[in-house]
Design an enzyme around this catalytic site. Structure first.
Site, PDB file in Angstrom:
ATOM      1  N   TYR A 114      10.268 -12.966   2.875  1.00 38.86           N
ATOM      2  CA  TYR A 114       8.868 -12.610   2.657  1.00 38.86           C
ATOM      3  C   TYR A 114       8.583 -12.611   1.157  1.00 38.86           C
ATOM      4  O   TYR A 114       9.395 -12.129   0.369  1.00 38.86           O
ATOM      5  CB  TYR A 114       8.563 -11.208   3.192  1.00 38.86           C
ATOM      6  CG  TYR A 114       8.512 -11.049   4.694  1.00 38.86           C
ATOM      7  CD1 TYR A 114       9.046 -12.020   5.542  1.00 38.86           C
ATOM      8  CD2 TYR A 114       7.944  -9.922   5.272  1.00 38.86           C
ATOM      9  CE1 TYR A 114       9.009 -11.859   6.918  1.00 38.86           C
ATOM     10  CE2 TYR A 114       7.899  -9.754   6.644  1.00 38.86           C
ATOM     11  CZ  TYR A 114       8.435 -10.730   7.468  1.00 38.86           C
ATOM     12  OH  TYR A 114       8.391 -10.567   8.824  1.00 38.86           O
TER      13      TYR A 114
ATOM     14  N   HIS B 258       1.869   3.430   6.257  1.00 41.45           N
ATOM     15  CA  HIS B 258       2.217   2.026   6.007  1.00 41.45           C
ATOM     16  C   HIS B 258       2.447   1.767   4.519  1.00 41.45           C
ATOM     17  O   HIS B 258       2.922   0.694   4.142  1.00 41.45           O
ATOM     18  CB  HIS B 258       1.084   1.129   6.542  1.00 41.45           C
ATOM     19  CG  HIS B 258       1.413  -0.319   6.594  1.00 41.45           C
ATOM     20  ND1 HIS B 258       0.809  -1.245   5.761  1.00 41.45           N
ATOM     21  CD2 HIS B 258       2.268  -1.015   7.370  1.00 41.45           C
ATOM     22  CE1 HIS B 258       1.280  -2.446   6.037  1.00 41.45           C
ATOM     23  NE2 HIS B 258       2.171  -2.345   7.007  1.00 41.45           N
TER      24      HIS B 258
ATOM     25  N   HIS C 212       3.340 -12.649   2.012  1.00 39.47           N
ATOM     26  CA  HIS C 212       3.137 -11.282   2.509  1.00 39.47           C
ATOM     27  C   HIS C 212       2.511 -10.345   1.484  1.00 39.47           C
ATOM     28  O   HIS C 212       2.023  -9.280   1.836  1.00 39.47           O
ATOM     29  CB  HIS C 212       4.495 -10.723   2.968  1.00 39.47           C
ATOM     30  CG  HIS C 212       4.412  -9.459   3.753  1.00 39.47           C
ATOM     31  ND1 HIS C 212       4.722  -8.222   3.222  1.00 39.47           N
ATOM     32  CD2 HIS C 212       4.052  -9.236   5.037  1.00 39.47           C
ATOM     33  CE1 HIS C 212       4.560  -7.294   4.147  1.00 39.47           C
ATOM     34  NE2 HIS C 212       4.156  -7.867   5.257  1.00 39.47           N
TER      35      HIS C 212
END
Length: 722
Positions: free
Chosen positions: A480, A447, A604
């Site tokens: 974002y 990630h 975010h």
């Protein structure tokens, strides 16, 4: 103020279970906290400060969010319940107890969505944008629609009789269908027919001309059912849709991840039905047919008003009505790069650079990669790819680099939920171009968002790095808020190299200079940072923690924050979505405050700051950016990074601008109370909108003089009373 069924009530649990009672006193339920977040999104659809079509967009987002929630989270709980998995949530509830609470709150949320749609529909009518009901279609419109139906819709539809000779067909996930109760005119014979609406078909048909008039596909189907069923009388018709289990579980023995995911995606399309939504007023006989044919004992069935699939309303937002949308905003290109004539490497070599998306364009990241692809002195590029979108300039840059003869490595994450299929496509395209494609770990998702470029300079090699808090996704980068950090610091370059070697070759990093990685040591480093603040507070110095994340779920970190609060550490948390921590509980979390920011852009970025015993935040505070939220999966089952910001200029830009603006925002903020309710912050006589501030002021990466002339963010100690 919103007061959802947000708290695990003791009455829902076993009254004799002391552990459960204790847990529910200390934690909010994860799933109910998520539903509370989605209700905040829905409340933005009621915010009269937003233009009308933007309010419709928020309603659509809340609908899409809720669909995914059922397809993944509720599906997971259903699976636990079916398999008798004895696993309790952090607040002490069984899967069954959670499902009971979730269904009640989700039904209330869907009822609210329908009410909001009714309100917005009336406002859209007044603004000259109509979604016509069947009985509101005039003769002229009906003539055009009938021609359209015959030419564009009729050839695609396939009615299917429902009788012993025609088994009930498979209904795809999120598939919208209309079921008809018919009587044959010639002999009075009853028959039932099903018409599935193809997924590729537009949900709303726009009539030509002005004003803008739309008709939903299901309304059109009912209006012209006589063309589909000549010789029949329609006694009843109603729409329905289904949501299926869409999660993919990884099997440890999977030998070929690409083949495994390709097959798993096909299985997902046929996952068990979790929820069936039926149109309000569906005749009882038709509802009984659906329940018998596709409903199971554990299928959640609900009446969802007169518009199923609230998420599909996003199609109406595309209408060309600038007067009903936010004023257009064009992101700035970083001044620092412009000062060096667009040469990214020269600018980064001179000084570390921070870029704040979406206020500063994601194009700078693309420029960095494109320059690397074209630069004859660049010898290698290494890149993580979690979500890259369908039209990815990042992919094209990597392909161009490989075709130019450079060594290019791409870590493509196949387990990125709902992007698995697209990532398989990208992986194939990259491999065909000569890119070394790696899929990372079987059990962990990669990630971390990192790009690394190795360049030949003055007879040696120099490494340039980009660390992002968001994905390499050009579409989401426009909506974002995220941080991009560029550096040529050799220590960070060496750490990044070890990180990539860890992912591609399982080579354990040794002697990392600045970077922390999950699941290796990030959790421990975070705990050490919190412990340091506890020690400062206990020794009479200022103890302070300021954190911005998307979700806070991890019980061990929550307990550590409770310990910090009890020691006198002041903790300010900006948690956009799920928060399982209870703030303001006497003796537990008196010194913890939690807020959520929901507005034009999706917050975010992950930014963490620790006061380091200083009274003021910019006086020696330790600052970090990260790809990780504070959830068990981020610490234990994902490859994530935590990077300290050591450059003093960048440090002050992120802390004094981004973090402070988030904390003092009072136009898009909600405060979390100890009872689980969220209350919208009242702006008072000093309104401050952080999104508007960054849209109208110079970029973070601008020159110091430019920042000095900007509208200043009020001075803030980031302590109690902010």
């Amino acid at each position: 103020m919103t007061r959802p069924a947000h708290i695990a009530r003791l009455s829902d649990a076993d009254d004799d279970d002391a552990a459960t009672a204790h847990a529910s006193d200390r934690y909010f339920n994860r799933e109910l906290s998520w539903l509370a977040f989605n209700r905040r999104v829905l409340e933005e659809a009621c915010n009269t400060a937003h233009p009308l079509l933007e309010r419709l967009r928020f309603l659509s987002i809340s609908g899409s969010n809720l669909d995914e929630f059922f397809m993944v989270r509720v599906a997971g709980l259903k699976g636990q319940q079916m398999q008798d998995v004895d696993r309790r949530s952090v607040d002490g509830l069984t899967a069954g107890q959670q499902l009971t609470a979730i269904v009640a709150e989700a039904d209330a949320l869907m009822e609210s969505q329908q009410a909001v749609w009714g309100d917005l529909r009336r406002l859209l009518d007044a603004a000259g944008l109509f979604v016509l009901r069947r009985d509101a279609i005039d003769e002229t419109a009906a003539i055009w629609l009938e021609t359209y139906f015959r030419d564009q819709i009729f050839p695609i539809l396939t009615p299917q009789a429902l009788d012993p000779a025609h088994p009930f067909p498979f209904i795809p996930n999120k598939g919208l269908s209309v079921i008809f109760d018919l009587v044959r005119i010639s002999d009075g014979e009853p028959i039932r027919e099903l018409v599935m609406i193809p997924m590729a078909m537009a949900r709303f048909i726009r009539l030509p001309g002005e004003p803008a008039r739309y008709v939903s596909i299901e309304a059109l189907l009912k209006r012209f059912s006589h063309l589909l069923f000549p010789g029949y009388v329609v006694n009843g018709a109603a729409a329905f849709r289904v949501l299926r289990d869409s999660d993919i579980e990884i099997e440890e023995e999977a030998e070929d991840l690409v083949r495994y995911f390709a097959n798993a995606i096909k299985r997902r399309r046929r996952g068990r039905i979790i929820r069936m939504e039926v149109e309000t007023g569906m005749p009882a006989a038709l509802a009984a047919v659906l329940k018998e044919e596709i409903g199971r004992a554990d299928t959640l069935t609900t009446e969802s008003g007169n518009l199923l699939g609230i998420g599909d309303l996003d199609a109406l937002v595309d209408e060309e009505r600038p007067d009903l949308k936010f004023p257009p905003f064009t992101p700035r290109f970083p001044e620092r790069i412009r000062e060096f004539g667009g040469d990214c490497f020269a600018a980064i070599s001179a000084k570390d650079i921070v870029v704040h998306h979406p206020y500063e364009t994601f194009g700078v990241v693309l420029a960095f990669l494109k320059q690397a692809a074209a630069d004859p002195d660049v010898v290698a590029i290494k890149q993580t790819l979690y979500r890259a979108g369908k039209q990815s300039a990042v992919i094209n840059a990597l392909i161009a680099a490989a075709e130019a003869g450079k060594s290019v490595t791409a870590v493509v994450e196949l387990k990125a939920r709902f992007d698995e299929e697209q990532n398989i496509v990208w992986a194939s395209a990259l491999e065909r171009a000569g890119v070394q494609v790696v899929y990372g770990f079987i059990d962990w998702k990669t990630h971390a968002k990192v790009s690394m470029v190795v360049r030949r300079e003055n007879g040696a090699f120099r490494t340039y790095c980009h660390f992002g808090t968001g994905n390499y996704h050009p579409v989401t980068a426009k909506i974002y808020t995220d941080i991009s950090f560029f550096t040529a610091d050799p220590r960070i370059g060496r750490d990044a190299t070890q990180m990539f070697n860890y992912i591609t070759g399982y080579v354990e990093p040794a002697n990392m200079a600045v970077l922390s990685l999950a699941p290796r040591d990030l959790r421990r480093k975070l705990v050490d940072l919190i412990d340091a603040e506890i020690a400062h507070a206990r020794e009479g110095r200022a103890g302070s923690i300021w954190c911005k994340v998307n979700s806070l779920v991890d019980p061990a970190i929550i307990e550590k924050l409770y310990e910090a609060s009890s020691a006198g550490v002041e903790v300010d948390l900006i948690v956009r979505g799920i928060c399982c921590l209870r703030p303001g509980v006497p003796g537990i979390s008196d010194n913890i405050r939690v807020k959520s920011v929901v507005g034009r852009f999706l917050e975010h970025s992950r930014i963490w700051a620790f006061g380091n015993g200083r009274a003021l935040p910019n006086d020696g505070a330790k600052l970090f950016i990260s790809s990780a939220d504070w959830m068990p999966r981020n610490f234990d089952r994902r490859v994530e990074y935590m990077l300290p910001i050591l450059n003093s200029t960048v440090h002050d830009q992120i802390l004094d601008q981004v973090m402070v603006a988030n904390l003092i925002d009072n136009e898009q903020s909600w405060e979390l109370a100890s009872d689980g309710s969220y209350a919208r912050v009242e702006p008072g006589d000093k309104p401050f909108n952080l999104h508007r501030y960054f849209m109208t002021n110079p970029s973070l990466s601008g020159r110091g003089a430019a920042l000095a002339t900007a509208q200043s963010v009020p001075t803030l100690s980031l302590r109690r009373g902010h």
